[in-house]
Design a protein around this motif. Structure first.
Motif, PDB file in Angstrom:
ATOM      1  N   ALA A 118      50.141  36.462  49.021  1.00  0.00           N
ATOM      2  CA  ALA A 118      49.800  37.253  47.839  1.00  0.00           C
ATOM      3  C   ALA A 118      49.606  36.374  46.614  1.00  0.00           C
ATOM      4  O   ALA A 118      48.887  36.749  45.687  1.00  0.00           O
ATOM      5  CB  ALA A 118      50.901  38.276  47.569  1.00  0.00           C
ATOM      6  N   ARG A 152      40.597  50.015  45.249  1.00  0.00           N
ATOM      7  CA  ARG A 152      39.583  49.018  44.882  1.00  0.00           C
ATOM      8  C   ARG A 152      39.014  48.296  46.098  1.00  0.00           C
ATOM      9  O   ARG A 152      38.344  47.284  45.983  1.00  0.00           O
ATOM     10  CB  ARG A 152      40.135  48.032  43.869  1.00  0.00           C
ATOM     11  N   LEU A 168      41.522  48.021  34.870  1.00  0.00           N
ATOM     12  CA  LEU A 168      41.596  46.608  34.497  1.00  0.00           C
ATOM     13  C   LEU A 168      40.262  45.913  34.712  1.00  0.00           C
ATOM     14  O   LEU A 168      39.926  44.962  34.024  1.00  0.00           O
ATOM     15  CB  LEU A 168      42.668  45.899  35.332  1.00  0.00           C
ATOM     16  N   ARG A 169      39.498  46.397  35.697  1.00  0.00           N
ATOM     17  CA  ARG A 169      38.203  45.777  35.987  1.00  0.00           C
ATOM     18  C   ARG A 169      37.069  46.407  35.192  1.00  0.00           C
ATOM     19  O   ARG A 169      35.917  46.145  35.450  1.00  0.00           O
ATOM     20  CB  ARG A 169      37.915  45.890  37.491  1.00  0.00           C
ATOM     21  N   MET A 181      50.302  42.225  38.583  1.00  0.00           N
ATOM     22  CA  MET A 181      49.569  40.976  38.787  1.00  0.00           C
ATOM     23  C   MET A 181      48.601  41.114  39.949  1.00  0.00           C
ATOM     24  O   MET A 181      47.463  40.642  39.885  1.00  0.00           O
ATOM     25  CB  MET A 181      50.542  39.821  39.033  1.00  0.00           C
ATOM     26  N   MET A 182      49.048  41.782  41.026  1.00  0.00           N
ATOM     27  CA  MET A 182      48.137  42.001  42.163  1.00  0.00           C
ATOM     28  C   MET A 182      46.971  42.885  41.735  1.00  0.00           C
ATOM     29  O   MET A 182      45.866  42.745  42.225  1.00  0.00           O
ATOM     30  CB  MET A 182      48.863  42.678  43.330  1.00  0.00           C
ATOM     31  N   ASP A 183      47.246  43.815  40.830  1.00  0.00           N
ATOM     32  CA  ASP A 183      46.207  44.747  40.398  1.00  0.00           C
ATOM     33  C   ASP A 183      45.204  44.121  39.441  1.00  0.00           C
ATOM     34  O   ASP A 183      44.216  44.750  39.092  1.00  0.00           O
ATOM     35  CB  ASP A 183      46.846  45.973  39.725  1.00  0.00           C
ATOM     36  N   GLY A 184      45.495  42.892  38.966  1.00  0.00           N
ATOM     37  CA  GLY A 184      44.492  42.237  38.141  1.00  0.00           C
ATOM     38  C   GLY A 184      44.988  41.675  36.823  1.00  0.00           C
ATOM     39  O   GLY A 184      44.178  41.267  35.997  1.00  0.00           O
ATOM     40  N   ASN A 185      46.302  41.635  36.603  1.00  0.00           N
ATOM     41  CA  ASN A 185      46.819  41.080  35.365  1.00  0.00           C
ATOM     42  C   ASN A 185      47.227  39.621  35.551  1.00  0.00           C
ATOM     43  O   ASN A 185      47.571  39.204  36.651  1.00  0.00           O
ATOM     44  CB  ASN A 185      48.068  41.852  34.910  1.00  0.00           C
ATOM     45  N   PRO A 201      47.224  35.396  41.712  1.00  0.00           N
ATOM     46  CA  PRO A 201      47.163  36.625  42.522  1.00  0.00           C
ATOM     47  C   PRO A 201      45.982  37.528  42.160  1.00  0.00           C
ATOM     48  O   PRO A 201      45.320  38.081  43.029  1.00  0.00           O
ATOM     49  CB  PRO A 201      48.476  37.331  42.189  1.00  0.00           C
ATOM     50  N   ARG A 202      45.708  37.633  40.848  1.00  0.00           N
ATOM     51  CA  ARG A 202      44.671  38.587  40.440  1.00  0.00           C
ATOM     52  C   ARG A 202      43.284  38.143  40.868  1.00  0.00           C
ATOM     53  O   ARG A 202      42.358  38.944  40.883  1.00  0.00           O
ATOM     54  CB  ARG A 202      44.715  38.773  38.927  1.00  0.00           C
ATOM     55  N   ILE A 228      43.457  40.813  46.596  1.00  0.00           N
ATOM     56  CA  ILE A 228      44.402  41.312  47.591  1.00  0.00           C
ATOM     57  C   ILE A 228      45.145  42.488  46.972  1.00  0.00           C
ATOM     58  O   ILE A 228      45.444  42.463  45.776  1.00  0.00           O
ATOM     59  CB  ILE A 228      45.430  40.216  47.943  1.00  0.00           C
ATOM     60  N   ALA A 229      45.423  43.505  47.769  1.00  0.00           N
ATOM     61  CA  ALA A 229      46.275  44.592  47.275  1.00  0.00           C
ATOM     62  C   ALA A 229      47.576  44.561  48.051  1.00  0.00           C
ATOM     63  O   ALA A 229      47.595  44.192  49.223  1.00  0.00           O
ATOM     64  CB  ALA A 229      45.594  45.935  47.445  1.00  0.00           C
ATOM     65  N   MET A 230      48.646  44.932  47.375  1.00  0.00           N
ATOM     66  CA  MET A 230      49.949  44.851  48.027  1.00  0.00           C
ATOM     67  C   MET A 230      50.733  46.131  47.819  1.00  0.00           C
ATOM     68  O   MET A 230      50.697  46.716  46.740  1.00  0.00           O
ATOM     69  CB  MET A 230      50.712  43.658  47.451  1.00  0.00           C
ATOM     70  N   LEU A 235      48.378  43.737  51.854  1.00  0.00           N
ATOM     71  CA  LEU A 235      49.674  43.204  52.243  1.00  0.00           C
ATOM     72  C   LEU A 235      50.689  44.328  52.074  1.00  0.00           C
ATOM     73  O   LEU A 235      50.675  45.037  51.071  1.00  0.00           O
ATOM     74  CB  LEU A 235      50.066  42.021  51.356  1.00  0.00           C
ATOM     75  N   GLU A 257      59.149  43.719  40.657  1.00  0.00           N
ATOM     76  CA  GLU A 257      58.014  44.139  41.484  1.00  0.00           C
ATOM     77  C   GLU A 257      56.958  44.870  40.664  1.00  0.00           C
ATOM     78  O   GLU A 257      55.779  44.857  41.021  1.00  0.00           O
ATOM     79  CB  GLU A 257      58.478  45.064  42.625  1.00  0.00           C
ATOM     80  N   ILE A 258      57.391  45.530  39.582  1.00  0.00           N
ATOM     81  CA  ILE A 258      56.408  46.245  38.773  1.00  0.00           C
ATOM     82  C   ILE A 258      55.437  45.240  38.146  1.00  0.00           C
ATOM     83  O   ILE A 258      54.227  45.459  38.143  1.00  0.00           O
ATOM     84  CB  ILE A 258      57.126  47.089  37.702  1.00  0.00           C
ATOM     85  N   PHE A 311      54.599  47.487  47.907  1.00  0.00           N
ATOM     86  CA  PHE A 311      55.943  46.922  47.867  1.00  0.00           C
ATOM     87  C   PHE A 311      56.953  47.869  48.501  1.00  0.00           C
ATOM     88  O   PHE A 311      56.733  49.074  48.586  1.00  0.00           O
ATOM     89  CB  PHE A 311      56.356  46.653  46.420  1.00  0.00           C
ATOM     90  N   TYR A 313      44.642  52.358  37.812  1.00  0.00           N
ATOM     91  CA  TYR A 313      44.914  51.133  37.053  1.00  0.00           C
ATOM     92  C   TYR A 313      44.095  49.907  37.484  1.00  0.00           C
ATOM     93  O   TYR A 313      43.504  49.236  36.636  1.00  0.00           O
ATOM     94  CB  TYR A 313      46.412  50.831  37.086  1.00  0.00           C
ATOM     95  N   PRO A 314      44.034  49.604  38.791  1.00  0.00           N
ATOM     96  CA  PRO A 314      43.266  48.415  39.184  1.00  0.00           C
ATOM     97  C   PRO A 314      41.795  48.504  38.737  1.00  0.00           C
ATOM     98  O   PRO A 314      41.208  47.490  38.380  1.00  0.00           O
ATOM     99  CB  PRO A 314      43.365  48.406  40.705  1.00  0.00           C
ATOM    100  N   ARG A 358      46.948  53.305  45.187  1.00  0.00           N
ATOM    101  CA  ARG A 358      46.676  52.232  44.231  1.00  0.00           C
ATOM    102  C   ARG A 358      46.170  50.988  44.959  1.00  0.00           C
ATOM    103  O   ARG A 358      45.364  50.222  44.429  1.00  0.00           O
ATOM    104  CB  ARG A 358      47.972  51.905  43.478  1.00  0.00           C
ATOM    105  N   LEU A 361      55.727  51.426  41.448  1.00  0.00           N
ATOM    106  CA  LEU A 361      54.767  52.208  40.664  1.00  0.00           C
ATOM    107  C   LEU A 361      55.073  52.009  39.187  1.00  0.00           C
ATOM    108  O   LEU A 361      56.158  51.585  38.828  1.00  0.00           O
ATOM    109  CB  LEU A 361      54.873  53.689  41.046  1.00  0.00           C
TER     110      LEU A 361
END
Lengths: 276, 369
Positions: free
Chosen positions: B50, B150, B102-103, A174-178, B72-73, B77-79, B156, A168-169, B81, B98-99, B146, B86
């Motif tokens: 997702a 953004r 990355l941008r 990946m969801m965050d942009g990777n 996904p990126r 979408i933000a998810m 999700l 999940e990490i 879990f 972090y998000p 998190r 974390l």
């Protein structure tokens, strides 16, 4: 409560102490001999502790044989094979830990089976191969061979390590942009740093300790690693025990220190692999 | 904000169908809860939206665009879990930032947005902490932070509250609802807890065995469950079910159960399919919510009354659950706390027939129109 604990402690000591003594006895002799003079080594009766301790041997060994060259060669072989094996082990272990694919079980068994081959069985075939590739008497040969022979164990160990990191990490990353690769490089690898260090040191020690391939494939003095180079203290007429032991001690100390650094990681990694 | 449409969405794992051609629409700004028992395909559906799970068949549209092959990126979408996921090697601040990092958002802007987000969630004092120093609830807030920082077009959430203790779960439930209303971001929330589904969702999707059982607003699903499964799954305690036979006596339907006979009111009869009037006797499964029955101490066995024996009394403070036994059948009723009830006591159970549900014993579908 307290008495049972005492009894247990005593019984542990009585069982373990002889075992420990037996296993460290050669080491003690090695240390002791390395501080003796050449005369004392051969005077009967043998002494346990040096009568006139000297550190002269530790200076002489560098000039009697090209020990510096041997050290350098062993370092190159150890580091080279460890890094090459690491670069190959990481993606393999990652794929085994994260993906389901056809033939995965067979591949894993195959890795284990390779591990079980004694190198001596294939050394003849390897020699023909190496000769055909014109790679006899090259450090590159030892680097590659040692890398290959460390690889399967490194893959198993790293696979266990990656398995302990929640997928999940990566998914969150990946969801965050990777991308998938980015998530692996930025999350899984940094989080498995202890495991990566452990397998690299394991690979290094494998290359450092290797004897058979070095004996088979290296011809010239300037390409000899330590394991073979130590034999130079054994001459036709005499074994220079005092110097041999000093050089052996230096060779061993490197491995012992490295092993102490990683032994926790090694056991943890193996336990993690076993849990899967 | 975005709307999501799933068309004939299917997921195959080897030979197993995890999600079977479901159709689903999430409206813009809506809080949609997917609920079902474990293994019903709800998490798989969420992960397909997702982009973490490949789609075996069908398609997903976000804002009208098919995203089946979009990484996904790139879905914006933000998810959140279940285990928060974390980044343990980063501080709280960097987890939330972090998000944006990355941008390549400018540092100043990141700082102000992290502070703003953490204030919203009440975790501003924790920003310099390490993840392992946080409690479960705090981790949950960081994971939310998190996700919202953004301002994605879609949220999700995969059972985000299931690792919290009961008290904290109720508190976080409220905070998530408040947050979603405040931000107005379209949210798909997966849970196995029907209480969460009822309290949080604008609409609920009930799933079972990879199929959608019913989609609707919480009270609609509660009052008009589409089938026997939904009737039992939604609502606590689960709806009482018992076998009965509908008999046509001079064009009046009479329900015969193991413990009593009831003449159905005309308005109930009108909602039943006419086929049940035509035949002589039709077996049905009857459903009755605990609150639609009243326990009466008087033992006059008249119409709509059935005599039973109290089997178990469970006081909750605000009300009391009473299990009443009628021969083979056991019904659970909810009563006022002031009723002096003892176990093994004989009582009278009044059923509110207007609230009764009828299910087909074979298809398990709700027969009422």
């Amino acid at each position: 409560m307290n008495s049972t604990r005492t009894i247990r402690a005593i019984s542990y000591v009585t069982i373990l102490l002889p075992a420990v003594l037996i296993s460290i006895f050669p080491l003690i002799v090695m240390i002791s001999t390395s501080f003796k003079t050449s005369q004392e080594v051969y005077i009967p009766p043998p002494t346990f502790l040096p009568r006139q301790p000297t550190i002269q041997n530790y200076f002489d060994i560098w000039t009697v044989v090209p020990l510096g060259t041997y050290f350098r060669n062993s370092l190159v072989i150890g580091l080279g094979s460890a890094l090459i094996a690491l670069v190959m082990a990481v993606p393999a272990a990652y794929a085994l830990a994260r993906f389901r694919f056809q033939g995965k079980r067979i591949y894993m068994l195959f890795l284990l089976a390779i591990q079980m081959f004694p190198p001596i069985v294939i050394v003849l075939g390897l020699f023909r191969l190496v000769a055909a590739l014109n790679l006899v008497d090259s450090l590159l040969t030892l680097i590659l061979l040692n890398a290959v022979f460390s690889l399967s164990f490194m893959i198993w160990l790293l696979m266990g390590y990656f398995g302990t990191i929640p997928p999940e990490i990566e998914e969150a990353a990946m969801m965050d942009g990777n991308s998938r690769l980015g998530a692996m490089l930025r999350m899984t690898l940094p989080l498995s740093l202890p495991g990566l260090v452990a397998v690299t040191i394991f690979g290094f020690m494998n290359g450092w300790n290797e004897f058979l391939f070095a004996l088979t494939f290296i011809r010239t003095q300037e390409n000899l690693p330590l394991t073979i180079g130590l034999f130079k203290f054994v001459t036709r007429f005499q074994v220079h025990w005092h110097q041999l032991m000093a050089a052996s001690l230096l060779t061993t100390v490197v491995v012992v220190i490295l092993f102490m650094l990683i032994q926790n990681q090694l056991t943890r990694g193996m336990i993690a692999t076993g849990e899967k | 904000m975005a709307n999501v449409i799933c068309r004939q969405l299917t997921k195959l794992y080897g030979d197993t169908l995890a999600v079977k051609a479901i159709d689903l629409e999430v409206f813009e700004g809506e809080f949609l809860v997917i609920v079902g028992p474990s293994g019903c395909g709800k998490t798989t559906t969420l992960r397909m939206i997702a982009g973490l799970e490949s789609i075996s068949d069908g398609e997903i549209l976000i804002d009208g665009k098919v995203v089946n092959k979009v990484e996904p990126r790139h879905r914006d979408i933000a998810m959140v879990f279940q285990n928060y996921a974390l980044y343990p090697h980063k501080k709280v601040y960097d987890n939330i930032a972090y998000p944006l990092q990355l941008r390549r958002v400018p540092k100043d802007e990141i700082r102000s947005r992290v502070v703003e987000t953490s204030r919203l969630l009440g975790i501003e004092p924790l920003l310099e902490r390490r993840i392992r120093q946080l409690s479960g609830g705090e981790r949950q807030r960081v994971a939310l932070g998190r996700a919202i920082i953004r301002q994605p077009r879609l949220f999700l959430m995969d059972e985000p509250l299931s690792n919290l203790d009961a008290q904290l779960r109720i508190q976080m439930r409220r905070e998530i609802i408040r947050l979603q209303r405040q931000l107005g971001i379209t949210t798909v929330y997966v849970t196995h807890d029907q209480v969460e589904a009822m309290t949080m969702g604008d609409r609920i999707v009930v799933m079972r065995g990879g199929l959608v059982q019913q989609i609707g607003e919480p009270m609609t699903i509660y009052n008009h469950p589409a089938n026997r499964f939904v009737a039992r799954f939604i609502g606590s305690p689960p709806m009482n079910l018992f076998d009965g036979v509908l008999e046509n006596r001079n064009d009046r339907l009479v329900l015969c159960t193991g413990f009593a006979e009831y003449a159905l009111p005309a308005q109930v009869q009108a909602r039943l399919p006419s086929t049940h009037l035509a035949g002589g006797a039709a077996p049905v499964v009857c459903g009755m919510r605990a609150e639609d029955m009243t326990v009466d101490l008087a033992d006059d066995e008249s119409d709509n009354h059935a005599l039973g024996v109290v089997d178990l009394v469970e006081p909750l403070g605000s009300d009391v659950f009473v299990s009443v036994k009628f021969g083979e059948e056991m019904l659970l009723a909810r009563t006022a706390p002031d009723l002096p009830l003892r176990e093994t006591q004989k009582v009278c159970l009044k059923l509110n027939l207007a609230k009764m549900h009828f299910f087909d014993p074979k298809t398990e579908q709700n027969l009422l129109r």
